[in-house]
Design an enzyme around this catalytic site. Structure first.
Site, PDB file in Angstrom:
ATOM      1  N   GLY A  76       0.852  -1.188   0.000  1.00  0.00           N
ATOM      2  CA  GLY A  76       0.000   0.000   0.000  1.00  0.00           C
ATOM      3  C   GLY A  76       0.877   1.222   0.000  1.00  0.00           C
ATOM      4  N   GLY A  77       0.480   2.180   0.812  1.00  0.00           N
ATOM      5  CA  GLY A  77       1.330   3.359   0.908  1.00  0.00           C
ATOM      6  C   GLY A  77       1.523   4.043  -0.430  1.00  0.00           C
ATOM      7  CG  ASN A  93       0.386   0.517  -4.824  1.00  0.00           C
ATOM      8  OD1 ASN A  93       0.331   0.420  -6.028  1.00  0.00           O
ATOM      9  ND2 ASN A  93      -0.588   0.188  -4.047  1.00  0.00           N
ATOM     10  CD  GLU A 124      -3.809   4.366   4.392  1.00  0.00           C
ATOM     11  OE1 GLU A 124      -3.770   5.589   4.235  1.00  0.00           O
ATOM     12  OE2 GLU A 124      -3.015   3.773   5.100  1.00  0.00           O
ATOM     13  CG  MET A 130      -4.478   2.824   9.946  1.00  0.00           C
ATOM     14  SD  MET A 130      -3.998   3.216   8.270  1.00  0.00           S
ATOM     15  CE  MET A 130      -5.492   2.784   7.407  1.00  0.00           C
ATOM     16  CE1 TYR A 165      -2.636   6.265  11.686  1.00  0.00           C
ATOM     17  CE2 TYR A 165      -2.188   5.133  13.728  1.00  0.00           C
ATOM     18  CZ  TYR A 165      -2.203   5.152  12.350  1.00  0.00           C
ATOM     19  OH  TYR A 165      -1.791   4.048  11.657  1.00  0.00           O
ATOM     20  CG  ASP A 166      -3.508  11.019  10.538  1.00  0.00           C
ATOM     21  OD1 ASP A 166      -2.629  11.663  11.144  1.00  0.00           O
ATOM     22  OD2 ASP A 166      -3.246  10.101   9.748  1.00  0.00           O
TER      23      ASP A 166
END
Ligand SMILES: *[C@@H]1O[C@H](CO)[C@@H](O)[C@H](O)[C@H]1NC(C)=O
Ligand SMILES: *[C@@H]1O[C@H](CO)[C@@H](O)[C@H](O)[C@H]1NC(C)=O
Ligand SMILES: *[C@@H]1O[C@H](CO)[C@@H](O)[C@H](O)[C@H]1NC(C)=O
Ligand SMILES: *[C@@H]1O[C@H](CO)[C@@H](O)[C@H](O)[C@H]1NC(C)=O
Ligand SMILES: *[C@@H]1O[C@H](CO)[C@@H](O)[C@H](O)[C@H]1NC(C)=O
Ligand SMILES: *[C@@H]1O[C@H](CO)[C@@H](O)[C@H](O)[C@H]1NC(C)=O
Ligand SMILES: *[C@@H]1O[C@H](CO)[C@@H](O)[C@H](O)[C@H]1NC(C)=O
Ligand SMILES: *[C@@H]1O[C@H](CO)[C@@H](O)[C@H](O)[C@H]1NC(C)=O
Length: 479
Positions: free
Chosen positions: A181-182, A184, A224, A289, A291-292
């Site tokens: 992921g990330g 990509n 994501e 996840m 956070y944010d």
């Protein structure tokens, strides 16, 4: 201009409408203008799609994003903010049902640590695999590999995976996994891959090849997010198919592989992207996840907390869902068993620039990211330096997290105290464990306290998670 060739046309002048050439010029001009605007618009739109896939959300689209890690993190934070913007006034059901009974198996709890492969690993300023302490995590997830042509692509980072796996020589119980992921995701690798059975099959084969070649213990899917804003709704179903097929092939491979997913925290994204009960059947656990929840975006130009454990009493409606407790309980309510939920904790803070240095509380007007960090993401060493430089720190009792400010700089962050609260809460709530993002942004070099203690935040997790008798913070819910 094109039409003004007066001499040869002169003799036809009486036969034609005298105004036609001017009229034609105007049409040509208009057409050209439309074309140019159209080209600009399409370029801008494609740029938006390629870089962020939510162009309307943001006026920072044009910014150069040179740091791949931050680009990914920034993209997620913006999607979270976008989901808040779209839903803060929506009529959503934000109450979750009564909690079911749960068993507490402290011994099986996990500490999952993400290690993001730095862009420029061979420079001394970045955490290299050999500097990771193998005893502070039960699982290290190394990221991020890409999905290219429906294959798992690890780029030229093979040596990084090998070095992290080599940490198992020093800690045999350690599990090392690979995450896809990330970076990509800026190129739609997942969307293309999940579409057909053949593509998924090809992908799963390549995953098994990589896990076998590098002796990895499992695979983490960091997409994501499926079916989120502008994407095909069927991605939600394809995603479950992918997990189901991965699980089946993992079981058949005899490699005893773990399958995990990094999942969104905001209610709106959870509802849109995931079929939770089906996912629960196939995964070993999910990495939430959490956070944010708040960071600087132009349409929310006020300071707020990155990862509050609980809501503040002034937060109502959708805003009261923007905290770790709600997200985790919501995943339970949607059908994920507690013992499959690993709750995320950020090692980084979010910085803001205050409009007015004397207005430095929560919800204070801000005009941008702070000076510290990259695009508002501040590593813990930098937070620590900031505190040492005389910044004021305030622990918000309701949310159980601190923030700090000095002059026009304002930072929401997590420290040992908040992480102790969170990991104790994880234990008493019966969740599977804690995940930290990431080892790279913890104070891995131990420069913070002058004691050479490396990874202070990550180390704190086990104190809250495993030591039941330790009674430092009072876990009196509803304080
Ligand atoms: C909201 O959802 C919960 C379950 O998650 C349910 O028990 C409750 O009745 C719902 N409330 C409304 C108003 O629909
Ligand atoms: C927790 O412990 C109980 C009883 O010892 C056991 O039945 C259960 O499978 C365990 N759960 C997990 C997730 O390990
Ligand atoms: C970085 O260092 C590792 C070993 O220390 C080496 O294998 C690798 O090729 C180097 N990478 C670059 C881009 O120089
Ligand atoms: C790590 O710490 C040493 C001394 O403790 C210091 O000299 C070095 O600059 C630090 N490196 C980084 C990247 O912070
Ligand atoms: C398996 O991985 C190795 C090393 O990355 C690669 O050379 C090989 O082509 C791969 N095989 C298949 C069938 O994908
Ligand atoms: C945590 O969430 C649960 C479920 O929504 C709720 O019942 C509980 O009151 C929350 N705890 C706090 C302190 O907000
Ligand atoms: C932490 O952030 C500071 C400021 O952005 C930067 O100078 C430093 O190199 C970073 N440290 C690590 C270990 O990444
Ligand atoms: C920390 O490490 C540095 C260099 O490795 C050393 O000079 C210093 O004495 C150490 N400090 C403590 C408190 O151990």
């Amino acid at each position: 201009m094109v039409n003004q060739i007066p001499v040869p046309q002169a003799k036809y002048e009486l036969l034609t409408d005298i105004r036609q050439p001017r009229w034609r010029t105007q049409v040509v001009c208009l057409t050209l203008t439309f074309l140019i605007v159209g080209v600009l618009f399409i370029t801008r739109a494609w740029f938006g799609i390629l870089v962020l896939r939510a162009p309307k959300a943001d006026r920072f689209v044009e910014e150069q994003i040179d740091n791949a890690k931050i680009a990914t993190w920034l993209r997620r934070a913006r999607m979270y903010a976008e989901s808040t913007k779209e839903n803060q006034n929506a009529d959503r059901n934000t109450s979750v049902g009564a909690s079911e009974q749960y068993h507490r198996n402290a011994t099986s709890q996990v500490i999952v640590c993400y290690y993001t492969i730095p862009w420029d690993l061979n420079t001394s300023g970045e955490l290299s695999p050999s500097h990771i302490d193998p005893h502070i995590c039960t699982h290290i997830i190394v990221g991020f590999a890409s999905v290219v042509n429906s294959m798992l692509d690890i780029g030229d980072n093979a040596w990084v995976y090998k070095q992290v796996v080599a940490l198992k020589n020093r800690e045999p119980k350690l599990k090392v996994m690979i995450s896809a992921g990330g970076n990509n995701e800026l190129h739609d690798g997942f969307s293309e891959m999940v579409k057909t059975h053949a593509n998924r099959k090809k992908f799963i084969r390549s995953v098994l090849n990589v896990t076998k070649t590098y002796h990895l213990d499992g695979f983490d899917v960091d997409w994501e997010f499926p079916a989120w804003i502008g994407a095909d709704d069927r991605e939600k179903i394809h995603f479950v198919q992918l997990l189901q097929e991965l699980r089946k092939e993992f079981d058949r491979s005899g490699q005893k592989l773990l399958l995990t997913v990094a999942v969104a925290a905001p209610q709106a994204i959870v509802d849109q992207s995931y079929s939770v009960p089906e996912m629960a059947e196939h995964v070993d656990f999910v990495n939430l996840m959490s956070y944010d929840y708040h960071f600087y975006v132009w349409y929310f130009p006020v300071t707020d907390l990155n990862a509050p454990l609980f809501p503040r009493c002034t937060e109502t409606g959708y805003l009261s869902t923007l905290n770790v407790n709600f997200s985790a309980q919501y995943w339970v309510a949607k059908g994920m068993p507690r013992e499959k939920i690993v709750v995320g904790i950020p090692a980084y803070g979010h910085s803001y620039q205050l409009d007015n240095p004397s207005n430095h509380n929560l919800q204070a007007p801000a005009s941008g990211f702070g000076k510290l960090g990259t695009k508002g993401f501040v590593n813990y060493s930098a937070v620590c330096q900031f505190l040492k430089s005389g910044a004021v720190s305030i622990f918000n009792k309701e949310s159980r997290v601190p923030y700090t400010f000095k002059d026009r700089e304002w930072i929401s962050y997590d420290n040992e105290e908040s992480i102790y609260y969170k990991s104790s809460w994880i234990r008493t709530s019966g969740f599977k464990g804690a995940m930290i993002l990431s080892l790279n942004v913890d104070d891995w070099n131990g420069t913070c306290y002058g004691t050479n203690e490396t990874f202070p935040l990550t180390r704190t997790i086990s104190k809250g998670l495993f030591k039941e008798s330790d009674s430092k913070p009072q876990m009196s819910i509803g304080l």
